[in-house]
Design a protein around this motif. Structure first.
Motif, PDB file in Angstrom:
ATOM      1  N   ILE A   1      -4.068  -9.622  11.009  1.00  0.00           N
ATOM      2  CA  ILE A   1      -3.583  -8.256  10.688  1.00  0.00           C
ATOM      3  C   ILE A   1      -4.095  -7.667   9.594  1.00  0.00           C
ATOM      4  N   PRO A   2      -5.016  -6.600   9.685  1.00  0.00           N
ATOM      5  CA  PRO A   2      -5.678  -6.190   8.442  1.00  0.00           C
ATOM      6  C   PRO A   2      -4.618  -5.558   7.583  1.00  0.00           C
ATOM      7  N   ALA A   3      -4.954  -5.531   6.236  1.00  0.00           N
ATOM      8  CA  ALA A   3      -4.120  -4.897   5.280  1.00  0.00           C
ATOM      9  C   ALA A   3      -4.057  -3.478   5.463  1.00  0.00           C
ATOM     10  N   PHE A   4      -3.058  -2.716   5.344  1.00  0.00           N
ATOM     11  CA  PHE A   4      -2.953  -1.519   5.248  1.00  0.00           C
ATOM     12  C   PHE A   4      -3.707  -0.746   3.979  1.00  0.00           C
ATOM     13  N   THR A   5      -4.990  -0.381   4.246  1.00  0.00           N
ATOM     14  CA  THR A   5      -5.720   0.192   2.931  1.00  0.00           C
ATOM     15  C   THR A   5      -6.133   1.632   3.088  1.00  0.00           C
ATOM     16  N   SER A   6      -5.868   2.235   4.233  1.00  0.00           N
ATOM     17  CA  SER A   6      -6.275   3.447   4.280  1.00  0.00           C
ATOM     18  C   SER A   6      -5.516   4.327   5.482  1.00  0.00           C
ATOM     19  N   GLY A   7      -5.646   5.489   5.312  1.00  0.00           N
ATOM     20  CA  GLY A   7      -5.178   6.343   6.530  1.00  0.00           C
ATOM     21  C   GLY A   7      -5.640   6.335   7.797  1.00  0.00           C
TER      22      GLY A   7
ATOM     23  N   PRO B   1       2.807 -14.498  -3.554  1.00  0.00           N
ATOM     24  CA  PRO B   1       2.960 -13.285  -4.145  1.00  0.00           C
ATOM     25  C   PRO B   1       2.322 -11.973  -3.618  1.00  0.00           C
ATOM     26  N   ASN B   2       2.804 -10.924  -4.161  1.00  0.00           N
ATOM     27  CA  ASN B   2       2.493  -9.578  -3.880  1.00  0.00           C
ATOM     28  C   ASN B   2       1.025  -9.249  -4.603  1.00  0.00           C
ATOM     29  N   PRO B   3       0.066  -8.900  -3.948  1.00  0.00           N
ATOM     30  CA  PRO B   3      -1.050  -8.282  -4.614  1.00  0.00           C
ATOM     31  C   PRO B   3      -0.522  -7.191  -5.818  1.00  0.00           C
ATOM     32  N   PRO B   4      -1.243  -6.892  -6.673  1.00  0.00           N
ATOM     33  CA  PRO B   4      -1.267  -5.879  -7.723  1.00  0.00           C
ATOM     34  C   PRO B   4      -0.968  -4.527  -6.821  1.00  0.00           C
ATOM     35  N   HIS B   5      -0.146  -3.428  -7.480  1.00  0.00           N
ATOM     36  CA  HIS B   5      -0.271  -2.400  -6.708  1.00  0.00           C
ATOM     37  C   HIS B   5      -0.293  -1.103  -8.128  1.00  0.00           C
ATOM     38  N   THR B   6      -1.123  -0.360  -7.767  1.00  0.00           N
ATOM     39  CA  THR B   6      -1.247   0.712  -8.961  1.00  0.00           C
ATOM     40  C   THR B   6      -0.769   2.259  -8.325  1.00  0.00           C
ATOM     41  N   GLY B   7      -0.741   2.366  -7.110  1.00  0.00           N
ATOM     42  CA  GLY B   7      -0.482   3.918  -6.344  1.00  0.00           C
ATOM     43  C   GLY B   7       1.031   4.066  -6.558  1.00  0.00           C
ATOM     44  N   GLY B   8       1.192   5.055  -6.014  1.00  0.00           N
ATOM     45  CA  GLY B   8       2.813   5.550  -5.947  1.00  0.00           C
ATOM     46  C   GLY B   8       3.486   5.028  -4.970  1.00  0.00           C
ATOM     47  N   HIS B   9       4.871   5.230  -5.019  1.00  0.00           N
ATOM     48  CA  HIS B   9       5.828   4.461  -4.146  1.00  0.00           C
ATOM     49  C   HIS B   9       5.657   5.078  -2.596  1.00  0.00           C
ATOM     50  N   ASN B  10       4.926   6.094  -2.332  1.00  0.00           N
ATOM     51  CA  ASN B  10       4.665   6.549  -1.182  1.00  0.00           C
ATOM     52  C   ASN B  10       3.244   6.093  -0.473  1.00  0.00           C
ATOM     53  N   THR B  11       2.840   5.241  -1.208  1.00  0.00           N
ATOM     54  CA  THR B  11       1.672   4.535  -0.603  1.00  0.00           C
ATOM     55  C   THR B  11       1.831   3.100  -0.212  1.00  0.00           C
ATOM     56  N   PRO B  12       0.999   2.303   0.669  1.00  0.00           N
ATOM     57  CA  PRO B  12       1.288   0.951   0.903  1.00  0.00           C
ATOM     58  C   PRO B  12       1.399  -0.050  -0.245  1.00  0.00           C
ATOM     59  N   HIS B  13       2.457  -0.851  -0.296  1.00  0.00           N
ATOM     60  CA  HIS B  13       2.625  -1.575  -1.297  1.00  0.00           C
ATOM     61  C   HIS B  13       3.593  -2.915  -1.087  1.00  0.00           C
TER      62      HIS B  13
END
Length: 492
Positions: free
Chosen positions: A178-184, A53-65
């Protein structure tokens, strides 16, 4: 009907030269299976989402999710962007936490692609294209090659050559995964590992005088490839016969070949003086592939074809539908303007730019200006029309690249940096490097055959996930055009 199952799940794979890594794969391999099809056939792909399952996402649609959701893009192919075809607005979601806990079956999705009878024969590729999840998945190796067979394959000199896929992947590996895309900083913080057909620096053997056809695929997310074949003394020329799936009128000798992220090139390689050669990319440490020219020479040496069946007729500037309404696309980045882990804004400006949240405020810090909005159409494109686009980057750093990719219709590149190309070249992805000034390109495009919602975007996929994308709507001029994407969104 050609049928293929693409089973996507986390797999521990062995990457010779890199070791064992755990990553999302198609059918347990990096890259996934090569798919061959002919014009007039229908390709039916069944996708199994075996990811957690996908992890929860609280950011906007233009951030990784939604890193465990995906869909499918048949990159470069001229096929429908609607329904269950090459529709990148679909989402192939995994089980929810409750479904997984209850042991519900893994969801299945179907992509059905009808390939036009006159589709150009050549090399294409497939990859996931769910906005917000693309970069992480592609640098894990979720890519594969599509070959459309046809007239060029029957040219006697090409038919006699060994046909080889050379799929160049760019993997980001840290601690065996493969590390998660968590920062710029994720892109620059993890070194890239380059593989060819799933191996770091494999060895290919070629007899003197033997000809091979290489289908070069830049299945990279972040790095453009300036390729050459170097030897101890002289290299080997690459005789290019196609760009982005479209055949040239005749082979063109290249000592250096530029492939931006997503580009493909078909080349003929003939073995010369025996010895060791290397396929190298400028700026990439170490060879991508080693070529050993050895063995009994071919006598006589295999010949290059004098001419080829051109893959697609050129467009004429005199047929532009409205020469006073050219479209302009400008790739622009504003650094350190947002708070949080992704402070940079990657915008698409020019014609049809997404409106600002506050048109009278500071556009540099605006959270909407020039960024992808799933409910806003940036370009309405009418079937049967021919238009001219100018695309450029205002980046000043040469290494910063913003390749332009338009879905559904190939484009005819007529000018680079103001210089006319003779002949022009068909592309589906155009590399644009930064500089003072940055690169610019002009192309013609005819919108043909298919209506529906699609996209144009930067194919540096870190930038695309963060909003460097526009929505386009192909419409029949006899029908009223819609101005939103609601009909294109969905999960099935």
């Amino acid at each position: 009907m050609l049928e293929q199952t693409l089973d996507v799940r986390f797999t521990e794979v062995s990457v010779p030269g890199c070791g064992r890594i755990t990553t999302r794969t198609y059918n347990g391999t990096v890259p996934g299976p090569t798919v061959r099809v002919r014009g007039g056939q229908t390709l039916s792909l069944t996708h199994i989402n075996g990811l957690p399952p996908n992890p929860p996402h609280t950011g906007g649609h233009n951030t990784p999710h939604h890193p465990n959701s995906f869909n499918l893009h048949t990159h470069g192919m001229h096929v429908s962007p609607s329904g269950h075809a090459d529709n990148v607005l679909r989402e192939f979601a995994p089980r929810t936490p409750d479904e997984a806990a209850a042991g519900a079956p893994e969801p299945r999705y179907v992509t059905t692609v009808h390939v036009p009878a006159d589709h150009p024969a050549g090399t294409y590729w497939y990859h996931p294209h769910l906005h917000g999840a693309i970069a992480e998945q592609i640098v894990g190796g979720m890519t594969g090659v599509i070959i459309v067979e046809g007239d060029v394959d029957e040219v006697p000199e090409i038919r006699a050559a060994t046909d080889l896929v050379v799929c160049i992947n760019e993997l980001k590996v840290k601690d065996g995964k493969i590390p998660a895309f968590t920062s710029g900083a994720w892109v620059t913080g993890v070194p890239s590992v380059f593989t060819v057909n799933g191996t770091v620096n494999p060895t290919l053997r070629l007899r003197p005088g033997e000809m091979q056809r290489w289908r070069l695929v830049a299945a990279t997310a972040f790095t453009a490839l300036r390729l050459r074949i170097a030897g101890d003394r002289d290299g080997l020329p690459m005789h290019q016969i196609a760009q982005d799936g479209v055949t040239f009128a005749k082979p063109v000798a290249q000592n250096m070949l530029d492939l931006s992220m997503g580009n493909r090139a078909d080349v003929l390689i003939r073995g010369g003086t025996p010895g060791r050669y290397e396929l190298r990319a400028e700026g990439v440490p170490g060879p991508l592939m080693t070529i050993e020219v050895e063995g009994e020479p071919r006598r006589p040496p295999m010949e290059l074809p004098a001419s080829l069946p051109p893959g697609k007729p050129f467009l004429d500037e005199r047929d532009i539908t409205n020469p006073h309404a050219d479209r302009e696309v400008i790739f622009h980045a504003d650094a350190r303007v947002f708070t949080g882990a992704f402070p940079n804004a990657f915008r698409v400006l020019g014609t049809g730019a997404t409106p600002a949240a506050d048109p009278h405020g500071d556009l540099t810090h605006d959270p909407a200006y020039g960024l992808f909005d799933p409910h806003h159409t940036n370009h309405t494109l009418r079937l049967g029309t021919i238009e001219r686009w100018s695309v450029r980057t205002d980046e000043t750093v040469p290494a910063h690249s913003h390749p332009f990719h338009l879905h559904t219709n190939q484009v005819l590149l007529t000018h680079r940096n103001g210089q006319r190309l003779d002949p022009p070249i068909w592309h589906d992805t155009i590399g644009l490097n930064g500089g003072k000034p940055g690169d610019s390109a002009t192309f013609l495009v005819k919108y043909e055959d298919f209506t529906g919602h699609a996209i144009a975007h930067c194919h540096q996929l870190h930038h695309e996930d963060l909003g460097m994308m526009q929505a386009v709507h192909y419409v029949d001029p006899q029908s009223p055009a819609r101005t939103d994407l609601a009909a294109g969104l969905g999960t099935s």
